[in-house]
Write a protein that holds these residues in place. Structure first.
Motif, PDB file in Angstrom:
ATOM      1  N   MET A 162     -21.689  29.945  31.885  1.00  0.00           N
ATOM      2  CA  MET A 162     -20.874  30.255  30.719  1.00  0.00           C
ATOM      3  C   MET A 162     -20.869  29.059  29.769  1.00  0.00           C
ATOM      4  O   MET A 162     -21.094  27.930  30.163  1.00  0.00           O
ATOM      5  CB  MET A 162     -19.433  30.557  31.131  1.00  0.00           C
ATOM      6  N   ALA A 163     -20.562  29.337  28.548  1.00  0.00           N
ATOM      7  CA  ALA A 163     -20.492  28.294  27.530  1.00  0.00           C
ATOM      8  C   ALA A 163     -19.039  27.926  27.272  1.00  0.00           C
ATOM      9  O   ALA A 163     -18.111  28.637  27.647  1.00  0.00           O
ATOM     10  CB  ALA A 163     -21.153  28.784  26.245  1.00  0.00           C
ATOM     11  N   ARG A 164     -18.864  26.819  26.611  1.00  0.00           N
ATOM     12  CA  ARG A 164     -17.521  26.318  26.292  1.00  0.00           C
ATOM     13  C   ARG A 164     -16.944  27.042  25.068  1.00  0.00           C
ATOM     14  O   ARG A 164     -17.663  27.644  24.284  1.00  0.00           O
ATOM     15  CB  ARG A 164     -17.602  24.828  25.990  1.00  0.00           C
ATOM     16  N   ILE A 165     -15.629  26.895  24.911  1.00  0.00           N
ATOM     17  CA  ILE A 165     -14.934  27.274  23.687  1.00  0.00           C
ATOM     18  C   ILE A 165     -14.445  25.967  23.078  1.00  0.00           C
ATOM     19  O   ILE A 165     -13.907  25.105  23.772  1.00  0.00           O
ATOM     20  CB  ILE A 165     -13.747  28.219  23.964  1.00  0.00           C
ATOM     21  N   LEU A 166     -14.633  25.819  21.786  1.00  0.00           N
ATOM     22  CA  LEU A 166     -14.237  24.610  21.057  1.00  0.00           C
ATOM     23  C   LEU A 166     -13.078  24.954  20.135  1.00  0.00           C
ATOM     24  O   LEU A 166     -13.137  25.962  19.420  1.00  0.00           O
ATOM     25  CB  LEU A 166     -15.425  24.094  20.235  1.00  0.00           C
ATOM     26  N   ALA A 167     -12.033  24.151  20.154  1.00  0.00           N
ATOM     27  CA  ALA A 167     -10.873  24.361  19.277  1.00  0.00           C
ATOM     28  C   ALA A 167     -10.783  23.234  18.271  1.00  0.00           C
ATOM     29  O   ALA A 167     -11.063  22.077  18.589  1.00  0.00           O
ATOM     30  CB  ALA A 167      -9.588  24.436  20.092  1.00  0.00           C
ATOM     31  N   ILE A 168     -10.368  23.598  17.060  1.00  0.00           N
ATOM     32  CA  ILE A 168     -10.260  22.643  15.963  1.00  0.00           C
ATOM     33  C   ILE A 168      -8.859  22.721  15.368  1.00  0.00           C
ATOM     34  O   ILE A 168      -8.389  23.795  15.005  1.00  0.00           O
ATOM     35  CB  ILE A 168     -11.297  22.955  14.867  1.00  0.00           C
ATOM     36  N   ASP A 169      -8.217  21.564  15.268  1.00  0.00           N
ATOM     37  CA  ASP A 169      -6.960  21.427  14.532  1.00  0.00           C
ATOM     38  C   ASP A 169      -7.310  20.620  13.288  1.00  0.00           C
ATOM     39  O   ASP A 169      -7.321  19.396  13.298  1.00  0.00           O
ATOM     40  CB  ASP A 169      -5.901  20.725  15.377  1.00  0.00           C
ATOM     41  N   TYR A 170      -7.636  21.334  12.204  1.00  0.00           N
ATOM     42  CA  TYR A 170      -8.169  20.705  11.000  1.00  0.00           C
ATOM     43  C   TYR A 170      -7.039  20.219  10.099  1.00  0.00           C
ATOM     44  O   TYR A 170      -6.072  20.943   9.862  1.00  0.00           O
ATOM     45  CB  TYR A 170      -9.041  21.703  10.229  1.00  0.00           C
ATOM     46  N   GLY A 171      -7.193  19.008   9.608  1.00  0.00           N
ATOM     47  CA  GLY A 171      -6.219  18.445   8.681  1.00  0.00           C
ATOM     48  C   GLY A 171      -6.915  17.794   7.508  1.00  0.00           C
ATOM     49  O   GLY A 171      -8.136  17.606   7.507  1.00  0.00           O
ATOM     50  N   GLY A 172      -6.151  17.437   6.511  1.00  0.00           N
ATOM     51  CA  GLY A 172      -6.702  16.821   5.316  1.00  0.00           C
ATOM     52  C   GLY A 172      -7.412  15.509   5.587  1.00  0.00           C
ATOM     53  O   GLY A 172      -8.435  15.200   4.977  1.00  0.00           O
ATOM     54  N   LYS A 173      -6.884  14.719   6.515  1.00  0.00           N
ATOM     55  CA  LYS A 173      -7.484  13.413   6.844  1.00  0.00           C
ATOM     56  C   LYS A 173      -8.181  13.408   8.191  1.00  0.00           C
ATOM     57  O   LYS A 173      -9.274  12.880   8.331  1.00  0.00           O
ATOM     58  CB  LYS A 173      -6.409  12.328   6.836  1.00  0.00           C
ATOM     59  N   ARG A 174      -7.502  13.967   9.199  1.00  0.00           N
ATOM     60  CA  ARG A 174      -8.010  13.928  10.565  1.00  0.00           C
ATOM     61  C   ARG A 174      -8.112  15.329  11.133  1.00  0.00           C
ATOM     62  O   ARG A 174      -7.365  16.222  10.756  1.00  0.00           O
ATOM     63  CB  ARG A 174      -7.066  13.124  11.468  1.00  0.00           C
ATOM     64  N   THR A 175      -9.029  15.447  12.099  1.00  0.00           N
ATOM     65  CA  THR A 175      -9.230  16.717  12.783  1.00  0.00           C
ATOM     66  C   THR A 175      -9.241  16.466  14.281  1.00  0.00           C
ATOM     67  O   THR A 175      -9.986  15.620  14.766  1.00  0.00           O
ATOM     68  CB  THR A 175     -10.557  17.365  12.338  1.00  0.00           C
ATOM     69  N   GLY A 176      -8.394  17.201  14.988  1.00  0.00           N
ATOM     70  CA  GLY A 176      -8.365  17.121  16.441  1.00  0.00           C
ATOM     71  C   GLY A 176      -9.271  18.185  17.029  1.00  0.00           C
ATOM     72  O   GLY A 176      -9.351  19.305  16.517  1.00  0.00           O
ATOM     73  N   LEU A 177      -9.964  17.820  18.109  1.00  0.00           N
ATOM     74  CA  LEU A 177     -10.895  18.729  18.765  1.00  0.00           C
ATOM     75  C   LEU A 177     -10.572  18.824  20.247  1.00  0.00           C
ATOM     76  O   LEU A 177     -10.212  17.826  20.880  1.00  0.00           O
ATOM     77  CB  LEU A 177     -12.327  18.225  18.596  1.00  0.00           C
ATOM     78  N   ALA A 178     -10.721  20.019  20.792  1.00  0.00           N
ATOM     79  CA  ALA A 178     -10.534  20.249  22.220  1.00  0.00           C
ATOM     80  C   ALA A 178     -11.596  21.243  22.671  1.00  0.00           C
ATOM     81  O   ALA A 178     -12.100  22.040  21.866  1.00  0.00           O
ATOM     82  CB  ALA A 178      -9.136  20.796  22.508  1.00  0.00           C
ATOM     83  N   VAL A 179     -11.941  21.196  23.954  1.00  0.00           N
ATOM     84  CA  VAL A 179     -12.936  22.113  24.508  1.00  0.00           C
ATOM     85  C   VAL A 179     -12.480  22.607  25.876  1.00  0.00           C
ATOM     86  O   VAL A 179     -11.659  21.972  26.537  1.00  0.00           O
ATOM     87  CB  VAL A 179     -14.332  21.464  24.664  1.00  0.00           C
ATOM     88  N   THR A 180     -13.065  23.719  26.268  1.00  0.00           N
ATOM     89  CA  THR A 180     -12.851  24.197  27.624  1.00  0.00           C
ATOM     90  C   THR A 180     -13.944  23.618  28.514  1.00  0.00           C
ATOM     91  O   THR A 180     -14.967  23.126  28.034  1.00  0.00           O
ATOM     92  CB  THR A 180     -12.946  25.735  27.720  1.00  0.00           C
ATOM     93  N   ASP A 181     -13.724  23.738  29.795  1.00  0.00           N
ATOM     94  CA  ASP A 181     -14.792  23.480  30.742  1.00  0.00           C
ATOM     95  C   ASP A 181     -15.769  24.655  30.637  1.00  0.00           C
ATOM     96  O   ASP A 181     -15.451  25.677  30.015  1.00  0.00           O
ATOM     97  CB  ASP A 181     -14.204  23.361  32.162  1.00  0.00           C
ATOM     98  N   PRO A 182     -16.964  24.565  31.226  1.00  0.00           N
ATOM     99  CA  PRO A 182     -17.919  25.673  31.108  1.00  0.00           C
ATOM    100  C   PRO A 182     -17.420  27.008  31.672  1.00  0.00           C
ATOM    101  O   PRO A 182     -17.872  28.062  31.230  1.00  0.00           O
ATOM    102  CB  PRO A 182     -19.143  25.169  31.888  1.00  0.00           C
ATOM    103  N   LEU A 183     -16.488  26.977  32.592  1.00  0.00           N
ATOM    104  CA  LEU A 183     -15.936  28.225  33.127  1.00  0.00           C
ATOM    105  C   LEU A 183     -14.787  28.776  32.286  1.00  0.00           C
ATOM    106  O   LEU A 183     -14.223  29.818  32.600  1.00  0.00           O
ATOM    107  CB  LEU A 183     -15.473  28.017  34.571  1.00  0.00           C
ATOM    108  N   GLN A 184     -14.421  28.044  31.250  1.00  0.00           N
ATOM    109  CA  GLN A 184     -13.357  28.439  30.307  1.00  0.00           C
ATOM    110  C   GLN A 184     -12.007  28.615  30.991  1.00  0.00           C
ATOM    111  O   GLN A 184     -11.258  29.544  30.712  1.00  0.00           O
ATOM    112  CB  GLN A 184     -13.756  29.703  29.547  1.00  0.00           C
ATOM    113  N   ILE A 185     -11.697  27.674  31.877  1.00  0.00           N
ATOM    114  CA  ILE A 185     -10.424  27.711  32.590  1.00  0.00           C
ATOM    115  C   ILE A 185      -9.460  26.659  32.053  1.00  0.00           C
ATOM    116  O   ILE A 185      -8.280  26.926  31.874  1.00  0.00           O
ATOM    117  CB  ILE A 185     -10.647  27.492  34.110  1.00  0.00           C
ATOM    118  N   ILE A 186      -9.978  25.470  31.788  1.00  0.00           N
ATOM    119  CA  ILE A 186      -9.130  24.337  31.415  1.00  0.00           C
ATOM    120  C   ILE A 186      -9.455  23.865  30.003  1.00  0.00           C
ATOM    121  O   ILE A 186     -10.623  23.687  29.656  1.00  0.00           O
ATOM    122  CB  ILE A 186      -9.333  23.166  32.405  1.00  0.00           C
TER     123      ILE A 186
END
Length: 137
Positions: free
Chosen positions: A1-25
């Motif tokens: 399986m592939a990961r899911i990538l999350a983006i918290d986009y802001g005017g100056k900074r952007t936070g990024l998070a990902v899942t593990d390949p099994l999309q559990i964590i």
């Protein structure tokens, strides 16, 4: 399986998070300058398989746009243009920054670390991703 990538986009900074390949964590990935988002994604996506991008869309409680909504919508257009093969979903990000600050307090993070705004962004992205994972289970 592939990961899911999350983006918290802001005017100056952007936070990024990902899942593990099994999309559990959901795990915080990093905070970057918002202007570096597309170059960062190009590099990241060349090394990691991502099947979905989630981006937080800021809205007021009455569903009206916030001052940040047009910025996120512009970022969405750029992402879709650069990576048309990867589906992108928007999710409600109301109060994720507040939740991130509360989580930092609960984790016992030192005051000087809580002042680093990038910490809030990456934790907010992780919260967005974790909430998405819970919503699709």
């Amino acid at each position: 399986m592939a990961r899911i990538l999350a983006i918290d986009y802001g005017g100056k900074r952007t936070g990024l998070a990902v899942t593990d390949p099994l999309q559990i964590i959901a795990t915080g990935l990093e905070t970057i300058e918002s202007k570096e988002l597309i170059p960062f994604l190009k590099k990241y996506l060349s090394n990691e398989q991502v099947e979905l991008i989630i981006i937080g869309l800021p809205k007021n409680w009455d569903e009206s746009d916030t001052h940040g909504t047009p910025l996120v919508e512009a970022a969405i257009k750029k992402i879709k243009k650069e990576f048309p093969a990867i589906p992108l979903k928007t999710v409600d990000e109301r109060y994720t920054s507040k939740m991130a600050k509360d989580a930092m307090l609960e984790m016992g993070m030192k005051k000087k670390d809580r002042r680093i705004k990038g910490n809030v962004d990456v934790i907010a992205a992780t919260i967005i991703l974790q909430e998405y994972l819970h919503s699709v289970q």
